[in-house]
Design a protein around this motif. Structure first.
Motif, PDB file in Angstrom:
ATOM      1  N   ARG A 561       0.841  -1.191   0.000  1.00 45.21           N
ATOM      2  CA  ARG A 561       0.000   0.000   0.000  1.00 45.21           C
ATOM      3  C   ARG A 561       0.882   1.248   0.000  1.00 45.21           C
ATOM      4  O   ARG A 561       1.810   1.354   0.802  1.00 45.21           O
ATOM      5  CB  ARG A 561      -0.887   0.049   1.247  1.00 45.21           C
ATOM      6  N   PRO A 562       0.596   2.214  -0.883  1.00 48.03           N
ATOM      7  CA  PRO A 562       1.379   3.457  -0.861  1.00 48.03           C
ATOM      8  C   PRO A 562       0.933   4.354   0.297  1.00 48.03           C
ATOM      9  O   PRO A 562      -0.263   4.485   0.570  1.00 48.03           O
ATOM     10  CB  PRO A 562       1.060   4.097  -2.216  1.00 48.03           C
ATOM     11  N   VAL A 563       1.889   4.963   0.968  1.00 51.31           N
ATOM     12  CA  VAL A 563       1.583   5.869   2.076  1.00 51.31           C
ATOM     13  C   VAL A 563       2.516   7.062   2.010  1.00 51.31           C
ATOM     14  O   VAL A 563       3.617   6.999   1.462  1.00 51.31           O
ATOM     15  CB  VAL A 563       1.735   5.189   3.453  1.00 51.31           C
ATOM     16  N   ILE A 564       2.065   8.184   2.549  1.00 48.21           N
ATOM     17  CA  ILE A 564       2.915   9.354   2.752  1.00 48.21           C
ATOM     18  C   ILE A 564       3.357   9.328   4.210  1.00 48.21           C
ATOM     19  O   ILE A 564       2.544   9.502   5.117  1.00 48.21           O
ATOM     20  CB  ILE A 564       2.167  10.660   2.424  1.00 48.21           C
ATOM     21  N   LEU A 565       4.643   9.101   4.413  1.00 52.27           N
ATOM     22  CA  LEU A 565       5.153   8.988   5.777  1.00 52.27           C
ATOM     23  C   LEU A 565       5.264  10.341   6.454  1.00 52.27           C
ATOM     24  O   LEU A 565       5.038  10.469   7.660  1.00 52.27           O
ATOM     25  CB  LEU A 565       6.523   8.301   5.769  1.00 52.27           C
ATOM     26  N   ALA A 566       5.681  11.366   5.720  1.00 46.42           N
ATOM     27  CA  ALA A 566       5.839  12.702   6.284  1.00 46.42           C
ATOM     28  C   ALA A 566       6.013  13.688   5.152  1.00 46.42           C
ATOM     29  O   ALA A 566       6.241  13.308   3.998  1.00 46.42           O
ATOM     30  CB  ALA A 566       7.045  12.753   7.226  1.00 46.42           C
ATOM     31  N   GLU A 567       5.902  14.974   5.498  1.00 47.51           N
ATOM     32  CA  GLU A 567       6.155  16.036   4.543  1.00 47.51           C
ATOM     33  C   GLU A 567       7.593  16.504   4.718  1.00 47.51           C
ATOM     34  O   GLU A 567       7.947  17.066   5.753  1.00 47.51           O
ATOM     35  CB  GLU A 567       5.181  17.203   4.758  1.00 47.51           C
ATOM     36  N   VAL A 574       7.360   9.298   0.418  1.00 46.56           N
ATOM     37  CA  VAL A 574       6.424   8.234   0.048  1.00 46.56           C
ATOM     38  C   VAL A 574       7.084   6.870   0.212  1.00 46.56           C
ATOM     39  O   VAL A 574       8.283   6.710  -0.030  1.00 46.56           O
ATOM     40  CB  VAL A 574       5.943   8.411  -1.408  1.00 46.56           C
ATOM     41  N   ALA A 575       6.317   5.889   0.645  1.00 44.17           N
ATOM     42  CA  ALA A 575       6.791   4.509   0.741  1.00 44.17           C
ATOM     43  C   ALA A 575       5.603   3.584   0.511  1.00 44.17           C
ATOM     44  O   ALA A 575       4.452   4.025   0.420  1.00 44.17           O
ATOM     45  CB  ALA A 575       7.436   4.255   2.093  1.00 44.17           C
ATOM     46  N   HIS A 576       5.890   2.283   0.382  1.00 40.33           N
ATOM     47  CA  HIS A 576       4.844   1.259   0.304  1.00 40.33           C
ATOM     48  C   HIS A 576       4.984   0.362   1.523  1.00 40.33           C
ATOM     49  O   HIS A 576       6.101  -0.007   1.911  1.00 40.33           O
ATOM     50  CB  HIS A 576       4.974   0.432  -0.975  1.00 40.33           C
ATOM     51  N   VAL A 577       3.852   0.015   2.135  1.00 36.24           N
ATOM     52  CA  VAL A 577       3.891  -0.805   3.340  1.00 36.24           C
ATOM     53  C   VAL A 577       2.968  -2.009   3.184  1.00 36.24           C
ATOM     54  O   VAL A 577       2.028  -2.004   2.372  1.00 36.24           O
ATOM     55  CB  VAL A 577       3.483   0.003   4.591  1.00 36.24           C
ATOM     56  N   GLU A 622      -2.086   3.370  12.380  1.00 30.18           N
ATOM     57  CA  GLU A 622      -1.341   3.581  13.626  1.00 30.18           C
ATOM     58  C   GLU A 622       0.050   2.973  13.532  1.00 30.18           C
ATOM     59  O   GLU A 622       1.024   3.563  14.003  1.00 30.18           O
ATOM     60  CB  GLU A 622      -2.119   2.972  14.800  1.00 30.18           C
ATOM     61  N   LEU A 623       0.173   1.810  12.921  1.00 28.34           N
ATOM     62  CA  LEU A 623       1.487   1.192  12.770  1.00 28.34           C
ATOM     63  C   LEU A 623       2.389   2.034  11.866  1.00 28.34           C
ATOM     64  O   LEU A 623       3.595   2.157  12.113  1.00 28.34           O
ATOM     65  CB  LEU A 623       1.346  -0.220  12.200  1.00 28.34           C
ATOM     66  N   VAL A 624       1.804   2.611  10.821  1.00 30.79           N
ATOM     67  CA  VAL A 624       2.592   3.490   9.948  1.00 30.79           C
ATOM     68  C   VAL A 624       3.077   4.701  10.733  1.00 30.79           C
ATOM     69  O   VAL A 624       4.240   5.110  10.635  1.00 30.79           O
ATOM     70  CB  VAL A 624       1.760   3.928   8.729  1.00 30.79           C
ATOM     71  N   LYS A 691       8.125  20.358  17.349  1.00 35.33           N
ATOM     72  CA  LYS A 691       6.875  19.606  17.288  1.00 35.33           C
ATOM     73  C   LYS A 691       6.762  18.836  15.984  1.00 35.33           C
ATOM     74  O   LYS A 691       6.994  19.363  14.912  1.00 35.33           O
ATOM     75  CB  LYS A 691       5.694  20.565  17.440  1.00 35.33           C
ATOM     76  N   ILE A 692       6.398  17.573  16.087  1.00 34.76           N
ATOM     77  CA  ILE A 692       6.156  16.749  14.910  1.00 34.76           C
ATOM     78  C   ILE A 692       4.646  16.678  14.695  1.00 34.76           C
ATOM     79  O   ILE A 692       3.905  16.252  15.565  1.00 34.76           O
ATOM     80  CB  ILE A 692       6.715  15.333  15.098  1.00 34.76           C
ATOM     81  N   ASP A 693       4.215  17.112  13.552  1.00 35.51           N
ATOM     82  CA  ASP A 693       2.788  17.104  13.256  1.00 35.51           C
ATOM     83  C   ASP A 693       2.396  15.730  12.746  1.00 35.51           C
ATOM     84  O   ASP A 693       2.474  15.442  11.564  1.00 35.51           O
ATOM     85  CB  ASP A 693       2.472  18.187  12.222  1.00 35.51           C
ATOM     86  N   CYS A 694       1.973  14.878  13.676  1.00 34.25           N
ATOM     87  CA  CYS A 694       1.650  13.506  13.301  1.00 34.25           C
ATOM     88  C   CYS A 694       0.373  13.422  12.473  1.00 34.25           C
ATOM     89  O   CYS A 694       0.092  12.393  11.875  1.00 34.25           O
ATOM     90  CB  CYS A 694       1.516  12.650  14.558  1.00 34.25           C
ATOM     91  N   SER A 695      -0.405  14.495  12.452  1.00 35.37           N
ATOM     92  CA  SER A 695      -1.636  14.446  11.662  1.00 35.37           C
ATOM     93  C   SER A 695      -1.342  14.373  10.172  1.00 35.37           C
ATOM     94  O   SER A 695      -2.189  13.959   9.390  1.00 35.37           O
ATOM     95  CB  SER A 695      -2.479  15.690  11.961  1.00 35.37           C
ATOM     96  N   SER A 696      -0.118  14.776   9.771  1.00 31.97           N
ATOM     97  CA  SER A 696       0.223  14.744   8.347  1.00 31.97           C
ATOM     98  C   SER A 696       0.879  13.437   7.944  1.00 31.97           C
ATOM     99  O   SER A 696       1.222  13.247   6.798  1.00 31.97           O
ATOM    100  CB  SER A 696       1.167  15.905   8.021  1.00 31.97           C
ATOM    101  N   ILE A 697       1.081  12.557   8.899  1.00 32.22           N
ATOM    102  CA  ILE A 697       1.772  11.303   8.628  1.00 32.22           C
ATOM    103  C   ILE A 697       0.755  10.201   8.345  1.00 32.22           C
ATOM    104  O   ILE A 697      -0.228  10.043   9.056  1.00 32.22           O
ATOM    105  CB  ILE A 697       2.662  10.902   9.820  1.00 32.22           C
ATOM    106  N   ALA A 698       1.008   9.449   7.311  1.00 31.27           N
ATOM    107  CA  ALA A 698       0.169   8.289   6.971  1.00 31.27           C
ATOM    108  C   ALA A 698      -1.293   8.676   6.773  1.00 31.27           C
ATOM    109  O   ALA A 698      -2.188   7.996   7.233  1.00 31.27           O
ATOM    110  CB  ALA A 698       0.285   7.217   8.049  1.00 31.27           C
TER     111      ALA A 698
END
Length: 704
Positions: A561-567, A574-577, A622-624, A691-698
């Motif tokens: 599955r393609p995911v956006i890990l972070a900006e 981008v990665a696949h998980v 959540e795992l991502v 601060k890491i904006d986790c809302s933009s991750i995955a």
């Protein structure tokens, strides 16, 4: 000889009665007058006196003031008006005393509830938290002590204090039915020198942290105080069942010379050229930059209690300034030459290796402050090692071993680090130098002694070192922890994973050769064939269940599955998980419980493998998200080495290596505090603790 004083303040708040050798009492006069509030005041009680010798005055009488006693109003009024802290209602069990000559009060004291937690006192006593909870009521705090400001008689303060201590146990037992074992007090060095306490044989045990009770917790107020104790029962440790810990009081009042040198250093810091990029990722204007020096000086003062004297504090401030400065090389010599001059080089070397100051206390204070900034529910403890190339063979722990920064086996030191990451930010918590097994041979004994390696230290693997620090952090409870993240060095060690605290989940990278079962096979003893000894070793009994490496699982995967890990700075990362429920293989047999196998394929085709014992209903999103939190410790290493001289040190000894790392931690925290102070956006580049904006991750997940 009794003479009126020329003048005095209306409140007496400038008087040094609690801490000078001239603290003394007032005129003895019969009769009484009444204040406007109707409080009985002895006639002439405010007439000042000067007396050269205590022996020339009438005997001092000590009176205990009970609750509701008519004299309690007088005690309250005198303390409220003349003690520099004023008066508020005392906490818990309490006793008040007035000292008189004739009918005139000359001194007031009170005893009330002891501090709930006090690091230097608790260390000196040696009790456990459970023992402290059971026996703290046997300790009382000398919450107020004043010799009234119109009194000037040498040695009166210590005389009154000694007289009260002789009767305190009996008075306390009469009122509360129990005897006190120990008393404590705080002396503010801004106003007093503690002379009367030392003269009365009190023991100095260290300095407070500068925090006080505030609502349901504690708040830092910055006023560090000296802590003294007095043993009323010399067998109190035997009654508690504890033992004194090694004790080394470090405080020495600053001399005029040391104060002058500290002032000169602060002037140099204020006049230094601070570039606008002193806080990476934050744009500062000229007004902001001018405030950096003042912020740095105030920040380092928060750790004053660790040094025991202004000389060490000055050297520490110069070292921290050097790590944050624009110096190209941030080792001892260039730092000392820049901020202390030629004579500061040797002193700074000794400060890092052999001068007596409490780096453990500094680490604990640092952790407390960091937890206030980044502690949050759902946080992750991160663990990793970092290597530091070295050419010589004399530096403590140096050996030919794998060096991550060079990507090969080479001569280097290696440290084990534990960090923390939450939705509020990240930072490093602790570190310990890894000592290769060869360093513990008899042939290396002289090198260990020269480098001040603790005698009690024995060989431990990196996972063993990390596990101990993780357990310590979880036990202290400063940082809310739900996860532990680690790389293959630690994730590939079954004992490390099995030894983690039960209330946390791990997300652990593993090697491609790690074996798993996609289906749980039946395990048991093979049937006895009638020959030889019966089978005793369990084996896999299922015929159609095979064992695979995680690399083989990834090669056969059809559900990426393609995911956006972070900006990132150049756009989305981008990665696949893919995820599977698997059973780890241990010595060819499956573990009892299934867990997650998390596969991540990067854009360059490289695949990373990780295990997690998170619950089966954990969403893939959540795992991502959790998979990205472990990056924070690698970011700390990058920032520490690129910006703060983490790898610039030239120290060879065990104490100096750890002291250097603690100062790197402080530099990271200072940068975090600057961001909070200036309240500016740090952009896309995460710097220490940002601060890491986790809302933009995955946030973008779809089927491939």
């Amino acid at each position: 000889m009794i003479v009126p004083l020329a003048s005095r303040t209306s409140t007496g708040r400038l008087a040094k009665g609690k801490g000078t050798a001239l603290a003394d009492m007032c005129a003895g006069s019969t009769g009484a007058v009444f204040s406007e509030a109707g409080i009985r005041m002895p006639r002439g009680f405010e007439r000042g006196i000067v007396q050269e010798e205590l022996s020339g005055l009438p005997s001092v009488k000590i009176r205990v003031i009970g609750a509701g006693d008519p004299e309690e109003a007088l005690w309250d009024k005198l303390v409220r008006e003349h003690h520099y802290l004023g008066y508020q209602k005392l906490l818990g069990r309490r006793l008040k005393y007035l000292a008189y000559i004739g009918e005139s009060p000359v001194s007031a004291l009170s005893w009330s509830a002891a501090a709930l937690k006090l690091r230097v006192r608790d260390h000196w006593i040696g009790w456990t938290p459970e023992q402290r909870k059971d026996h703290l009521h046997r300790v009382s705090n000398n919450s107020r002590f004043i010799v009234f400001p119109w009194v000037r008689v040498p040695n009166l303060a210590s005389h009154v204090l000694g007289r009260v201590l002789k009767r305190l146990q009996g008075d306390w037992e009469e009122v509360y039915g129990e005897r006190l074992w120990l008393v404590e007090t705080f002396v503010d060095p801004r106003y007093f020198k503690g002379t009367s306490y030392r003269a009365a044989n009190w023991i100095y045990v260290g300095q407070s942290s500068g925090s006080g009770k505030y609502r349901q917790g504690y708040a830092y107020h910055g006023h560090v105080k000296e802590v003294y104790v007095y043993e009323l029962d010399r067998r109190f440790r035997q009654r508690i069942g504890c033992h004194a810990k090694p004790y080394n009081p470090r405080y020495r009042p600053p001399s005029w010379k040391s104060e002058t040198k500290m002032g000169e250093l602060k002037m140099i810091i204020r006049e230094a050229t601070w570039k606008p990029d002193v806080v990476p990722g934050v744009e500062l204007d000229s007004k902001d930059v001018e405030q950096v020096a003042e912020e740095l000086i105030r920040f380092h003062e928060d750790f004053r209690s660790c040094f025991g004297g202004q000389k060490n504090e000055r050297l520490g401030l110069a070292y921290l300034t050097g790590l944050l400065s624009n110096l190209e090389s941030k080792s001892i010599e260039p730092i000392a030459l820049e901020f202390l001059g030629q004579g500061g080089v040797r002193n700074t070397q000794r400060f890092m290796k052999s001068y007596r100051w409490n780096e453990q206390e500094m680490l604990e204070l640092y952790q407390q402050k960091l937890s206030e900034d980044i502690g949050a529910s759902g946080g992750m403890l991160t663990v990793d090692s970092s290597e530091f190339p070295k050419k010589g063979k004399e530096s403590v722990g140096v050996a030919r071993q794998y060096c991550g920064s060079m990507g090969k086996v080479d001569n280097c030191q290696s440290g084990v680090f534990v960090g923390y990451c939450s939705q509020k930010g990240y930072g490093l918590l602790n570190a310990q130098l890894y000592m290769p097994e060869g360093w513990f041979s008899e042939e290396q004994k002289e090198r260990r002694e020269f480098n001040k390696v603790p005698e009690s230290l024995g060989f431990r693997t990196k996972p063993q070192i990390a596990l101990e620090m993780i357990k310590q952090s979880c036990a202290e409870g400063l940082f809310p922890v739900q996860w532990v993240g680690c790389d293959t060095t630690f994730g590939g060690d079954p004992d490390f994973l099995d030894g983690l605290p039960e209330n946390v989940y791990y997300f652990a990278q593993v090697r491609a050769s790690t074996q798993v079962f996609l289906k749980k096979p039946k395990v048991g003893l093979p049937p006895y064939k009638g020959r030889g000894a019966p089978p005793k070793k369990k084996k896999i009994l299922s015929e159609n269940v095979s064992i695979k490496t995680v690399k083989e699982v990834a090669q056969g995967c059809r559900k990426w599955r393609p995911v956006i890990l972070a900006e990132g700075a150049k756009g989305p990362i981008v990665a696949h998980v893919a995820v599977y429920r698997v059973w780890q293989a241990r010595q060819g047999l499956p573990k009892d419980e299934a867990e997650w196998l998390f596969l991540r394929r990067n854009e360059d085709g490289q695949i990373k493998y990780a295990f997690s014992n998170a619950p089966e209903d954990t969403p893939i999103e959540e795992l991502v998200r959790i998979s990205t939190l472990r990056w924070s410790i690698e970011q700390c290493f990058k920032e520490g080495k690129d910006q703060l001289g983490m790898d610039h040190y030239e120290h060879r000894s065990w104490p100096a290596w750890h002291r250097h790392m603690i100062y790197v931690f402080l530099a990271m925290l200072f940068l975090l505090r600057l961001r909070i102070r200036f309240k500016k956006n740090s952009g896309t580049h995460f710097a220490p603790g940002t601060k890491i904006d986790c809302s933009s991750i995955a946030t973008k997940i779809s089927e491939h």
